[in-house]
Design an enzyme around this catalytic site. Structure first.
Site, PDB file in Angstrom:
ATOM      1  N   ASP A 124     -15.223  25.907  49.014  1.00  0.00           N
ATOM      2  CA  ASP A 124     -16.153  24.769  49.187  1.00  0.00           C
ATOM      3  C   ASP A 124     -15.765  23.580  48.596  1.00  0.00           C
ATOM      4  O   ASP A 124     -15.615  22.676  49.339  1.00  0.00           O
ATOM      5  CB  ASP A 124     -17.421  25.220  48.688  1.00  0.00           C
ATOM      6  CG  ASP A 124     -18.210  26.503  49.365  1.00  0.00           C
ATOM      7  OD1 ASP A 124     -17.783  26.831  50.441  1.00  0.00           O
ATOM      8  OD2 ASP A 124     -18.794  27.158  48.161  1.00  0.00           O
TER       9      ASP A 124
ATOM     10  N   PRO B 189      -0.623  25.546  69.093  1.00  0.00           N
ATOM     11  CA  PRO B 189      -0.453  26.726  69.585  1.00  0.00           C
ATOM     12  C   PRO B 189      -1.491  27.528  70.314  1.00  0.00           C
ATOM     13  O   PRO B 189      -2.546  27.727  69.812  1.00  0.00           O
ATOM     14  CB  PRO B 189       0.085  27.480  68.268  1.00  0.00           C
ATOM     15  CG  PRO B 189       0.305  26.517  67.299  1.00  0.00           C
ATOM     16  CD  PRO B 189      -0.265  25.303  67.493  1.00  0.00           C
ATOM     17  N   GLY B 190      -1.050  28.240  71.191  1.00  0.00           N
ATOM     18  CA  GLY B 190      -2.162  29.134  72.034  1.00  0.00           C
ATOM     19  C   GLY B 190      -3.118  28.464  73.073  1.00  0.00           C
ATOM     20  O   GLY B 190      -4.020  28.827  73.175  1.00  0.00           O
TER      21      GLY B 190
ATOM     22  N   HIS C  25     -26.416  27.646  50.632  1.00  0.00           N
ATOM     23  CA  HIS C  25     -25.580  26.821  51.719  1.00  0.00           C
ATOM     24  C   HIS C  25     -26.948  26.959  52.778  1.00  0.00           C
ATOM     25  O   HIS C  25     -26.873  25.934  53.584  1.00  0.00           O
ATOM     26  CB  HIS C  25     -24.634  27.644  52.276  1.00  0.00           C
ATOM     27  CG  HIS C  25     -23.475  27.535  51.421  1.00  0.00           C
ATOM     28  ND1 HIS C  25     -22.897  26.272  51.182  1.00  0.00           N
ATOM     29  CD2 HIS C  25     -22.508  28.280  50.545  1.00  0.00           C
ATOM     30  CE1 HIS C  25     -21.722  26.348  50.491  1.00  0.00           C
ATOM     31  NE2 HIS C  25     -21.584  27.843  50.169  1.00  0.00           N
TER      32      HIS C  25
ATOM     33  N   LYS D   7       0.295  26.117  77.275  1.00  0.00           N
ATOM     34  CA  LYS D   7       1.152  25.475  77.591  1.00  0.00           C
ATOM     35  C   LYS D   7       2.123  26.252  78.522  1.00  0.00           C
ATOM     36  O   LYS D   7       2.605  26.003  79.649  1.00  0.00           O
ATOM     37  CB  LYS D   7       2.173  24.903  76.682  1.00  0.00           C
ATOM     38  CG  LYS D   7       1.137  23.949  75.798  1.00  0.00           C
ATOM     39  CD  LYS D   7       1.884  23.168  74.721  1.00  0.00           C
ATOM     40  CE  LYS D   7       2.654  24.037  73.530  1.00  0.00           C
ATOM     41  NZ  LYS D   7       1.329  24.600  72.752  1.00  0.00           N
TER      42      LYS D   7
ATOM     43  N   GLU E 113     -24.793  31.963  48.983  1.00  0.00           N
ATOM     44  CA  GLU E 113     -25.177  31.748  50.291  1.00  0.00           C
ATOM     45  C   GLU E 113     -26.373  31.119  50.719  1.00  0.00           C
ATOM     46  O   GLU E 113     -26.637  30.371  51.818  1.00  0.00           O
ATOM     47  CB  GLU E 113     -24.820  33.221  50.894  1.00  0.00           C
ATOM     48  CG  GLU E 113     -23.527  33.813  50.752  1.00  0.00           C
ATOM     49  CD  GLU E 113     -22.272  32.794  50.975  1.00  0.00           C
ATOM     50  OE1 GLU E 113     -22.551  31.887  51.899  1.00  0.00           O
ATOM     51  OE2 GLU E 113     -21.311  32.896  50.501  1.00  0.00           O
TER      52      GLU E 113
END
Length: 658
Positions: free
Chosen positions: A533, A237-238, A462, A241, A459
């Site tokens: 995660d 989608p998007g 990560h 087309k 964080e």
């Protein structure tokens, strides 16, 4: 006549005739005829004593009993000159020869006995008659409920068949089988062209050939070629087309019929097939022409999959008619069918074969260069500041479709306007990415200091692990500001690879497990914050083992079925399932321990980064470089890219074979 009068006359609304006015006029005429022809408008109701008095004076010429309960009293002409009758006679509504009085007598037999008795006693001469009457107005009132029901039924049938008088042929119940396709021709041109479609070079080349064939067919027919029957646009989608089909309509210069697959679906049996016939009949009359069916999976699903509905399924009848029209016996018209769908896997195989849809054009998500072109299309109407870097925005939006990029540009404009800016800055686009991917910023979410510290180290874990790994995506920024469902996020700049190696996937899994590993290293406790995660690494590990064959224990085997028919069937034994589960768990645990080892070796830098994150809430790549230094892998990549550019700039040497 002056110009001002002309202007006033031109602004005067024109008289518009409505068919309902005729029905209203007929109804009013019936009431008027009934009202004025009754002759009873000047009639006065009298009591028994008054009736007896008039009767004894021998002024009555005739008594007419109506429906056995009312007596109309007619007065002799000579007696009308008397003073007691003059007021009624001179009335506007009195008509000569009409009854002057009306008497409700009650029981008919008693009334006739009393009148006969008075006649004999006073020797009177008058006539007594009985009459039955039926009022037209009373008849209409009696049938009024049935008239209302018929009117309501006609109203709803007209609404279901496509609207009122202004809807043309589809406005009547007998035109329900007509096609609902919207026609674009020389009178209703589409302004969208291939210049408005950024990227999609392969798809544009395919449909451009169809447009060229319609414009100059002799170029192809001179070599014996035939016009292609259809092209199927397939993709997520998007991706553009429908936009590509609009561009075909704008470029072709031939009649273009556009409709959705759901336009064939109706509550009445046989309507879908009838609309298909009518659509192709209209297209053949205007050939060469193009038919575009958006979301064709609404009617093109594979037949016989749902046995509960029986064999005479309305959708299957519509599909059968479409198959016949596209490539049946005697279809020799120059009509090309374009169709678009997100679900090519559910379409019927007879619809997909050559001769019906000769071309199947896959419209994929745009790559980095195509995203840059799409950005340049959508930022044209925007007022941009000088610091906007379109190339960086294209890098920052992997996996975005054309519709997502359009939404991002609009969101950036709204953010800038909300802050009272005169132009849209680069940061506004980055905030728009955060808004679309992460969700709305939750400024009022209550987080305790202990929870905030845990989120910061999660964080930071990560960021630290991804910085230390060669194949992990380079970091852009880290934030502990809550957005949507997440309490914090790390944003990366992933490299767009055509193929992915085992080491690259393992590094990504290790970086993903860095958050939980940081909690373990710093607090010796783990929390539920790593749910997304764990979901991500489990999917990656399962894909490595069961789809891509990247596990030595399971081997070079894939259990992936591209046809999508294995949803209810497990294509491996119970022993293999145990092996798969064991290898997935072993793979994830190995990357978790690897992340813990990296963080223990860089515990001081992890702590520094987490404290900086608690202080600023948002940190960027520059902050990480100050703490960790420059990534050695980035220098190697820059060196390789520089060598590739130098090789590309050297002109090729012509070699001759002896």
């Amino acid at each position: 006549m002056s110009d001002s009068n002309k202007d006033n006359n031109s602004k005067t609304p024109k008289f518009k005739f409505n068919a309902y006015w005729i029905y209203g006029a007929i109804f009013l005429a019936i009431i008027a005829v009934q009202f004025f022809s009754s002759g009873d408008l000047a009639t006065k109701n009298i009591s028994k004593n008054e009736f007896t008095e008039i009767l004894k004076e021998n002024d009555i010429s005739k008594i007419l009993v109506i429906n056995n309960n009312v007596a109309q009293v007619f007065i002799k002409e000579d007696a009308l000159k008397k003073k007691r009758y003059q007021k009624l006679v001179t009335s506007t509504f009195y008509r000569k020869g009409a009854s002057l009085y009306e008497y409700n007598f009650g029981d008919l037999q008693n009334f006739e006995n009393d009148v006969e008795k008075i006649r004999k006693e006073n020797d009177l001469d008058f006539d007594l008659k009985n009459e039955s009457r039926t009022s037209m107005f009373d008849t209409i009132i009696g049938f009024l409920p049935f008239i209302i029901l018929i009117g309501v039924w006609l109203f709803f049938m007209k609404r279901m068949s496509g609207g009122g008088a202004g809807s043309g042929g589809g406005g009547q119940i007998f035109s329900i089988g007509k096609s609902k396709a919207k026609l674009f021709d020389k009178d209703t041109k589409v302004k969208t062209t291939f210049e408005n479609v950024a990227g999609l070079e392969g798809a544009k080349e395919e449909v451009q050939e169809i447009v060229d064939f319609l414009k100059s067919p002799e170029k192809y027919t001179a070599l014996g070629g035939k016009i292609p029957k259809g092209a199927l646009l397939v993709g997520p989608p998007g991706t553009g087309k429908t936009l590509l089909a609009k561009a075909v309509a704008g470029e072709a210069g031939v009649p273009f019929f556009s409709l959705s697959g759901s336009d064939f679906v109706e509550m009445f049996v046989g309507v879908g097939a009838s609309r298909v016939r009518d659509l192709f009949k209209q297209a053949a009359q205007k050939s060469p022409s193009i038919i575009f069916i958006d979301e064709i999976d609404a009617i093109g699903r594979a037949r016989g999959k749902n046995s509960m509905t029986g064999g005479n399924d309305e959708r299957e009848n519509t599909l059968n008619q479409l198959l016949t029209e596209m490539d049946g016996f005697g279809t020799d018209t120059n009509v090309i069918v374009l169709a678009a769908t997100n679900r090519a896997d559910v379409l019927d195989s007879a619809l997909m074969r050559a001769g019906r849809f000769d071309r199947q054009i896959y419209v994929d998500l745009p790559d980095i260069n195509e995203r840059k072109e799409i950005f340049e299309v959508h930022i044209k109407p925007l007022k941009l500041a000088d610091d906007v870097n379109v190339e960086f925005l294209a890098q920052q939006t992997p996996g975005f479709s054309g519709a997502d990029i359009a939404n991002m540009c609009n969101e950036a404009a709204l953010i800038a306007a909300r802050q009272g800016k005169k132009a849209i800055h680069h940061q506004d686009f980055l905030d728009a990415v955060d808004r679309i991917v992460g969700g709305l910023e939750k400024k009022n979410k209550v987080i305790t200091p202990k929870e905030k510290k845990t989120i910061a180290f999660h964080e930071a874990g990560h960021a630290t692990v991804s910085w230390m790994l060669e194949h992990a995506a380079p970091l852009v920024k880290v934030t502990i500001v809550p957005r949507g469902q997440s309490l914090g996020a790390a944003w990366y700049l992933p490299a767009e690879r055509m193929i992915v190696q085992t080491e690259q996937m393992l590094d990504e899994m290790c970086a993903t497990m860095g958050g939980r590993a940081a909690e373990k290293v710093m607090f010796n406790k783990i929390s539920t914050g790593a749910l997304s995660d764990l979901e991500k690494v489990t999917k990656q590990a399962r894909a490595m083992v069961t789809v891509y064959g990247l596990n030595e224990e399971v081997g070079n085997i894939t259990y992936y079925d591209s046809s999508g028919n294995d949803s209810f069937v497990k294509p491996y034994s119970e022993d293999t399932a145990k092996t798969i589960d064991k290898e997935i768990s072993k793979m994830i645990e190995a990357q978790y321990q690897r992340a813990i080892k990296l963080l223990e070796d860089n515990k001081d830098k992890l702590t520094t980064l987490a404290e900086l994150l608690l202080e600023k809430e948002v940190i960027f790549k520059d902050d990480l470089q100050k703490i960790f230094g420059k990534r050695p892998f980035d220098e190697v990549e820059e060196k390789i890219e520089k060598e590739i550019e130098e090789e590309a700039s050297v002109p090729p040497v012509n070699k001759t074979e002896e």
